[in-house]
Each structure stands twice: as C-alpha cells, then as structure tokens.
Design a protein around this motif. Structure first.
Motif, PDB file in Angstrom:
ATOM      1  N   GLU A 147      25.258  17.310-115.896  1.00 42.52           N
ATOM      2  CA  GLU A 147      25.578  15.887-115.811  1.00 42.52           C
ATOM      3  C   GLU A 147      24.337  15.109-115.386  1.00 42.52           C
ATOM      4  N   PRO A 148      24.125  13.918-115.977  1.00 47.66           N
ATOM      5  CA  PRO A 148      22.976  13.104-115.567  1.00 47.66           C
ATOM      6  C   PRO A 148      23.236  12.454-114.205  1.00 47.66           C
ATOM      7  N   TYR A 149      22.189  12.321-113.406  1.00 45.27           N
ATOM      8  CA  TYR A 149      22.328  11.657-112.114  1.00 45.27           C
ATOM      9  C   TYR A 149      21.026  10.963-111.749  1.00 45.27           C
ATOM     10  N   VAL A 150      21.127  10.051-110.792  1.00 47.48           N
ATOM     11  CA  VAL A 150      19.962   9.403-110.190  1.00 47.48           C
ATOM     12  C   VAL A 150      20.124   9.483-108.677  1.00 47.48           C
ATOM     13  N   GLU A 151      19.061   9.176-107.966  1.00 46.01           N
ATOM     14  CA  GLU A 151      19.142   9.107-106.509  1.00 46.01           C
ATOM     15  C   GLU A 151      18.940   7.669-106.082  1.00 46.01           C
ATOM     16  N   VAL A 152      19.930   7.144-105.348  1.00 46.95           N
ATOM     17  CA  VAL A 152      19.945   5.749-104.923  1.00 46.95           C
ATOM     18  C   VAL A 152      19.608   5.674-103.442  1.00 46.95           C
TER      19      VAL A 152
END
Length: 369
Positions: free
Chosen positions: A316-321
């Motif tokens: 799954e694609p993710y980012v870090e916020v």
C-alpha cells in the motif's frame, strides 16, 4: 602501592576512558532533518502516444484495361492532375496464336455468310413466286441474319486482340487517364514495361497511384491496455518527424474493432483527420506521433510521486506527515490519476498536511519500510 604500579593503573584508566569516548563518538547518531512539502491543486493530464504515419484520405491505383507494353509516359510523379488527364499510353502486343485463331474464326464466319446469302436469294425468289411457304422463307432469312451477326462478332474479337479495342473505342483502352483529381504519388512503370490488365484472377499492373493531398489522416496503433479509454471525436495533437516544432490538430474518427498481435502485444489501429496549414506541405507517408489525452482532471489535490513510499508487506502507498517538529506519522493514502510526475490523492492527507521529503535512504528507513 609502589609508584610504578600507580602509573600503570592511571594509564589503564586513561586508556579505558579514551576507548569509551571513541566508541561513543562512533555510535553517536546525528539528528536527521527532513524538509516537508504540502499537497497542492493541479490539473493532471494522462496521455498516451500513438506512433504511425500521415497518409492521404483518398488514394487510388490506376490499372490498365488491356495487356500490353507501356508506349509512353506523359506525366511525372508529383504532377498535379485533373480527372480525365492522360497519364500514359499502352501499346497492344497481341498473342500470335490468339490472333491467328481469331483470324480463322473471321474467315469461317465469312464462308457461312456467303453460303447463307446464296440460300437467302434463292428462297426469296421462290417465295416471291409463291413456290415456298412463308415459314420456310422466314427460317432462311433468320439464318442469313444470324450469320452476318456472327461475322461482325468475330471481326470485333479479332480487332480487340490485334489493337486492344473494336472500332472507335481503342483510344479509351490504350490511353491511361486519371480517374480523380489530385497528385500523382507514384508511377512504378516506365516505357517498355509490360503491363497486365485487371481481371477476376489478377489484380493487374499498377501504372500510377493518385491521391488528394489536401485531405490527410493520421494512421497509427495503440496498445490494448489503452484502447478502451479512447473516444471517437477526441482532439489529438500530431507531431510529424519531418516538421520540427509544429503540432497539427487532429480529430480521432476511427478505432479498430479488432487488434493484431505484434511482438507479443495486441495493437489496435486508429485514424484521425488532420487539420492542415497552407504553409506546410505534408508528403504522404511521413512518420508521425499522436498525443492522445486519456484522462484529464482539473484542479485536483495532488502530490509529487517522489514523496510516496510503499509498504513491503501490503504494497500500500503511504506518506509520512509531520505531527510536531521532527516527529512524523505514517499515513496510508488512496491514489487516483497520475501523469508520471504528480499523482492525485483521494484519501489520506489534506491540503495543510506537511509531508516528509525523503532524504537519501538510511538503513533504519529501509528497515522501517
């Protein structure tokens, strides 16, 4: 404790302290500072490129109506012609055996005519005197008329074999004329070449090909993975290899219902009407590429694709916020359309979120992934 023993002890202590300092510096980790970037609004356009060529919309091949030898070529390739203009002249070279056979049929037909004429004159004289019945006379008269018709047919066959046509129509068969107005693209024959007429068993020799160069189309192929997204009537841009820095507008008007396999992939033919400009002369067969818009989304929330990471287990694609200074939280995101640089974000982040810009990956980052 002796003085020497104290010196040795102090040396060991200093060496131990130095080792601790060295290992501490070696294992110390500096604070890694990450820059951040916020999502933005942008128009995302997903395109595909179809390779092909530019060809005339209307093109015909001129073939002879008789078999013979090219006696004269009047026009050259590239000449402008109007319908009915003379292009070439074919000289008939009859087959000797066929010519002799046709001449024999003519002679036989003349003999039958002469014999029928004698019989007709005799029967007419007797009929006028009332010696023979009307039915008998009419049969002789019919036979005489049929023999004359057979002679005429045999003479026509003989002329067709000898000169290519019977009567005044000879020029119509031996003169090769343009069947449409346009430009002569090709004349694949030259004077002295033998040509074959078109018939049910042979396509015939092409003497010239003519096309209307004022109406051009783009013909190319697209992959099966993208053909389902194409819509007839879509505006596309055509780039021609021979004309640098210029894009011609075109409208998609044909998508093949059946594909062909090429190199392990199924390709579908497409065609589009090209809008020409008078200052550019487009030659038939120029290689070209067509930019076709598959998806266009205006003012959508998007990220740069370089900000994305993918979970090794779930993919799954993710980012870090960033939740506070130097502290980041992993967020799974749902993606939409991508143009290869920017990607639409459907869920997971909002416009005000600060998203980590990944520095050069460390071992810890790789373990985290």
């Amino acid at each position: 404790m002796s003085k020497r023993a104290k010196i040795i002890l102090i040396g060991i202590v200093l060496l131990f302290i130095g080792a601790l300092v060295w290992f501490g510096k070696k294992n110390a980790k500096g604070i890694v500072a990450f820059e951040t970037e916020t999502p933005f609004r942008v128009t995302i356009i997903k395109k595909t490129v179809a390779t092909g060529k530019v060809i005339p919309l209307e093109e015909i091949e001129i073939k002879p109506q008789i078999t013979g030898i090219i006696d004269k070529v009047v026009l050259l390739e590239g000449s402008k012609v109007n319908k009915g203009d003379l292009i070439a002249v074919v000289r008939v070279v009859p087959n000797e055996q066929s010519l002799i056979s046709a001449k024999g049929r003519v002679d036989n037909a003349k003999l039958r005519v002469n014999n029928a004429a004698v019989s007709y004159k005799r029967s007419k004289s007797l009929f006028d005197k009332g010696v023979i019945a009307s039915a008998e006379y009419e049969g002789v008269e019919l036979a005489y008329a049929q023999s004359k018709q057979d002679l005429e047919n045999a003479e026509n066959d003989y002329l067709i074999i000898k000169i290519g046509s019977a009567g005044s129509g000879g020029a119509a068969n031996t003169n090769i004329i343009a069947q449409m107005s346009g430009t002569i693209l090709e004349i694949p024959v030259k004077e002295g070449d033998q040509v074959i007429q078109s018939n049910n068993f042979n396509a015939g020799t092409t003497i010239a090909s003519i096309a209307d160069m004022s109406k051009m189309i783009f013909e190319g192929k697209v992959d099966e993975s993208e053909v389902g997204k194409l819509v007839k009537g879509t505006d596309i841009e055509v780039s021609i290899g021979a004309i640098e820095g210029k894009k011609f507008l075109a409208k998609l008007n044909f998508i093949a219902p059946k594909g062909t396999e090429e190199g392990g992939a199924v390709q579908f033919k497409i065609k589009a009407d090209v809008s020409l400009e008078d200052k550019f002369f487009i030659r038939a067969g120029y290689s070209a590429n067509a930019d076709i818009i598959l998806v266009k989304k205006d003012s959508v929330l998007a990220l740069k694709e370089g900000l994305l990471r993918f979970d090794k287990e779930t993919e799954e694609p993710y980012v870090e916020v960033e939740t506070s200074e130097g502290v980041f939280e992993k967020r799974i995101v749902k993606l939409g359309t991508s143009d290869g640089v920017n990607v639409e974000v459907l869920e997971g982040v909002v416009a005000k979120d600060k998203i980590k810009i990944w520095n050069k990956a460390s071992k810890d980052d790789e373990k985290k992934d």
